[in-house]
Design a protein around this motif. Structure first.
Motif, short mmCIF file in Angstrom:
data_model
loop_
_atom_site.label_atom_id
_atom_site.label_comp_id
_atom_site.label_asym_id
_atom_site.label_seq_id
_atom_site.Cartn_x
_atom_site.Cartn_y
_atom_site.Cartn_z
N ASN A 140 -0.71 -11.83 -6.02
CA ASN A 140 -1.73 -12.31 -6.97
C ASN A 140 -1.98 -11.34 -8.11
OD1 ASN A 140 -2.60 -13.48 -4.08
ND2 ASN A 140 -3.24 -14.91 -5.68
N ALA A 141 -1.78 -10.05 -7.85
CA ALA A 141 -2.05 -9.05 -8.89
C ALA A 141 -1.29 -7.77 -8.58
CB ALA A 141 -3.54 -8.76 -8.99
N TYR A 142 -1.06 -7.00 -9.63
CA TYR A 142 -0.43 -5.68 -9.57
C TYR A 142 -1.47 -4.71 -10.10
CZ TYR A 142 3.02 -2.00 -10.80
OH TYR A 142 3.73 -0.83 -10.91
N CYS A 143 -1.78 -3.64 -9.36
CA CYS A 143 -2.98 -2.85 -9.65
C CYS A 143 -2.71 -1.35 -9.74
CB CYS A 143 -4.01 -3.06 -8.53
SG CYS A 143 -4.32 -4.78 -8.09
N ARG A 144 -3.59 -0.69 -10.49
CA ARG A 144 -3.72 0.77 -10.46
C ARG A 144 -5.21 1.08 -10.36
NH1 ARG A 144 -0.46 3.68 -15.20
NH2 ARG A 144 -0.88 5.49 -13.86
N ASN A 145 -5.54 2.17 -9.67
CA ASN A 145 -6.94 2.52 -9.46
C ASN A 145 -7.19 3.97 -9.86
OD1 ASN A 145 -9.25 3.64 -7.56
ND2 ASN A 145 -9.52 1.43 -7.67
N PHE A 146 -8.19 4.18 -10.73
CA PHE A 146 -8.52 5.51 -11.23
C PHE A 146 -9.96 5.85 -10.86
CE2 PHE A 146 -5.67 3.48 -14.45
CZ PHE A 146 -4.52 4.22 -14.17
N PRO A 148 -11.44 9.40 -11.13
CA PRO A 148 -11.53 10.85 -11.34
C PRO A 148 -12.93 11.41 -11.13
CG PRO A 148 -11.35 9.70 -13.45
CD PRO A 148 -11.10 8.68 -12.37
N LEU A 149 -13.97 10.59 -11.28
CA LEU A 149 -15.33 11.05 -11.05
C LEU A 149 -15.49 11.55 -9.62
CD1 LEU A 149 -18.25 11.30 -12.16
CD2 LEU A 149 -18.66 8.98 -11.32
N TYR A 150 -14.71 10.98 -8.70
CA TYR A 150 -14.77 11.37 -7.29
C TYR A 150 -13.57 12.23 -6.89
CZ TYR A 150 -18.80 8.40 -6.53
OH TYR A 150 -20.06 7.86 -6.58
N GLY A 151 -12.89 12.80 -7.88
CA GLY A 151 -11.81 13.71 -7.60
C GLY A 151 -10.49 13.04 -7.28
N ILE A 152 -10.37 11.74 -7.58
CA ILE A 152 -9.14 10.99 -7.31
C ILE A 152 -8.62 10.44 -8.64
CG2 ILE A 152 -8.07 9.10 -6.02
CD1 ILE A 152 -10.48 9.32 -4.08
N ARG A 153 -7.63 11.08 -9.19
CA ARG A 153 -7.10 10.61 -10.48
C ARG A 153 -6.50 9.21 -10.33
NH1 ARG A 153 -4.66 14.63 -14.85
NH2 ARG A 153 -6.58 15.78 -15.27
N GLU A 154 -5.70 9.02 -9.28
CA GLU A 154 -5.15 7.69 -9.02
C GLU A 154 -4.96 7.53 -7.53
OE1 GLU A 154 -1.65 4.53 -10.39
OE2 GLU A 154 -1.80 6.50 -11.36
N GLU A 155 -5.18 6.31 -7.05
CA GLU A 155 -5.09 6.02 -5.62
C GLU A 155 -4.06 4.92 -5.39
OE1 GLU A 155 -8.33 5.97 -2.11
OE2 GLU A 155 -8.74 4.60 -3.76
N SER A 156 -3.33 5.03 -4.28
CA SER A 156 -2.22 4.10 -4.03
C SER A 156 -2.62 2.86 -3.26
CB SER A 156 -1.10 4.82 -3.27
OG SER A 156 -1.58 5.30 -2.03
N MET A 191 3.02 5.17 -8.51
CA MET A 191 2.97 6.49 -7.89
C MET A 191 4.13 6.70 -6.91
SD MET A 191 -1.08 6.34 -6.91
CE MET A 191 -1.17 8.04 -6.35
N LYS A 192 4.99 5.67 -6.81
CA LYS A 192 6.07 5.68 -5.81
C LYS A 192 5.51 5.75 -4.39
CE LYS A 192 9.76 7.44 -8.79
NZ LYS A 192 9.05 7.13 -10.03
N ARG A 193 4.32 5.15 -4.22
CA ARG A 193 3.68 5.00 -2.91
C ARG A 193 3.21 3.55 -2.77
NH1 ARG A 193 2.08 9.31 0.19
NH2 ARG A 193 2.57 11.38 -0.62
N PRO A 194 4.16 2.61 -2.67
CA PRO A 194 3.78 1.19 -2.72
C PRO A 194 2.96 0.75 -1.52
CG PRO A 194 6.09 1.44 -2.12
CD PRO A 194 5.61 2.81 -2.51
N SER A 195 2.01 -0.14 -1.80
CA SER A 195 1.21 -0.74 -0.74
C SER A 195 1.01 -2.22 -1.04
CB SER A 195 -0.14 -0.03 -0.61
OG SER A 195 -0.88 -0.13 -1.81
N GLU A 196 0.79 -2.98 0.02
CA GLU A 196 0.49 -4.41 -0.09
C GLU A 196 -0.81 -4.66 0.64
OE1 GLU A 196 3.50 -7.86 0.44
OE2 GLU A 196 2.47 -7.72 2.37
#
Length: 227
Positions: A140-146, A148-156, A191-196
């Motif tokens: 349904n969608a392809y996502c990226r999550n940012f 940084p306020l919580y110390g996580i620049r991007e999450e997989s 991130m080369k850490r794919p998840s579904e």
């Protein structure tokens, strides 16, 4: 806990925790309760080792100015989907949902993390969940999550954000790739850490009254930590 502070709910870490309990023989398939700062929520462990976590029913908050968000992502507002709003949605954590037109744009995003942090703080949100309705494998969608306020620049993999996204897509009629109330989201490929991530919505009279998020776990490694 993130590197910065405690959050109310963490979907993928919950799924991982119950997988460990199952794989080590502490629990068997069934339905369990977990206490979180977002409330007491069900976790269903299935016979095939897939795990689905209950989240709160969705809350839809303010619509955010597209240009403000686009500038912080170093894109233009014209690269966002015209008919969909940038909106804060929560099924346990407040996230800014950001629709962009295609995967190419999404993969090329290089955020201004200082601005993303400032805007996340301004709107009392964890971060941005940026998505395209394009996908690699018919999801349904392809996502990226940012976040940084919580110390996580991007999450997989972000369970709470994808739960909110499924509710958002249902609200705005963008759930036509699969059954009306079942969603699959792709995340982590950049991130080369794919998840579904799988999301199931329980709907009565066109209103979402329940949300479950989860999937199957891949055990990447085991380590011993001395405490």
């Amino acid at each position: 806990f993130t590197p910065e502070e405690e959050v109310d709910l963490c979907g993928h870490a919950t799924i991982a925790t119950f997988y460990v309990l199952l794989s080590k023989g502490f629990i068997k398939p069934g339905v369990f309760l977990q206490e979180t700062r977002a409330g007491i929520l069900n976790v269903e462990v299935k016979v095939d080792s897939s795990i689905m976590m209950e989240q709160n029913s969705p809350s839809f908050y303010e619509i955010v100015n597209k240009k403000e968000i686009a500038d912080s992502l170093n894109i233009t507002e014209y690269e966002m989907i015209d008919e969909l709003p940038v909106q804060i949605v929560s099924t346990g954590l407040r996230d800014i949902l950001v629709p962009v037109k295609n995967i190419q744009t999404l993969n090329a995003i290089k955020p201004n993390f200082k601005e993303v942090s400032r805007i996340s703080s301004k709107y009392n949100t964890v971060g941005y969940h940026v998505f395209s309705l394009e996908s690699l494998y018919g999801s349904n969608a392809y996502c990226r999550n940012f976040a940084p306020l919580y110390g996580i620049r991007e999450e997989s993999a972000t369970g709470t954000s994808n739960g909110a996204l499924a509710c958002y897509l249902s609200k705005y009629g963008k759930n036509n790739k699969r059954s009306d109330h079942q969603f699959v989201m792709e995340q982590g490929y950049s991130m080369k850490r794919p998840s579904e991530i799988k999301v199931e919505l329980m709907v009565e009279e066109q209103e979402v009254i329940g949300v479950k998020v989860g999937g199957k776990v891949l055990n990447l490694s085991e380590k011993e930590v001395e405490i």
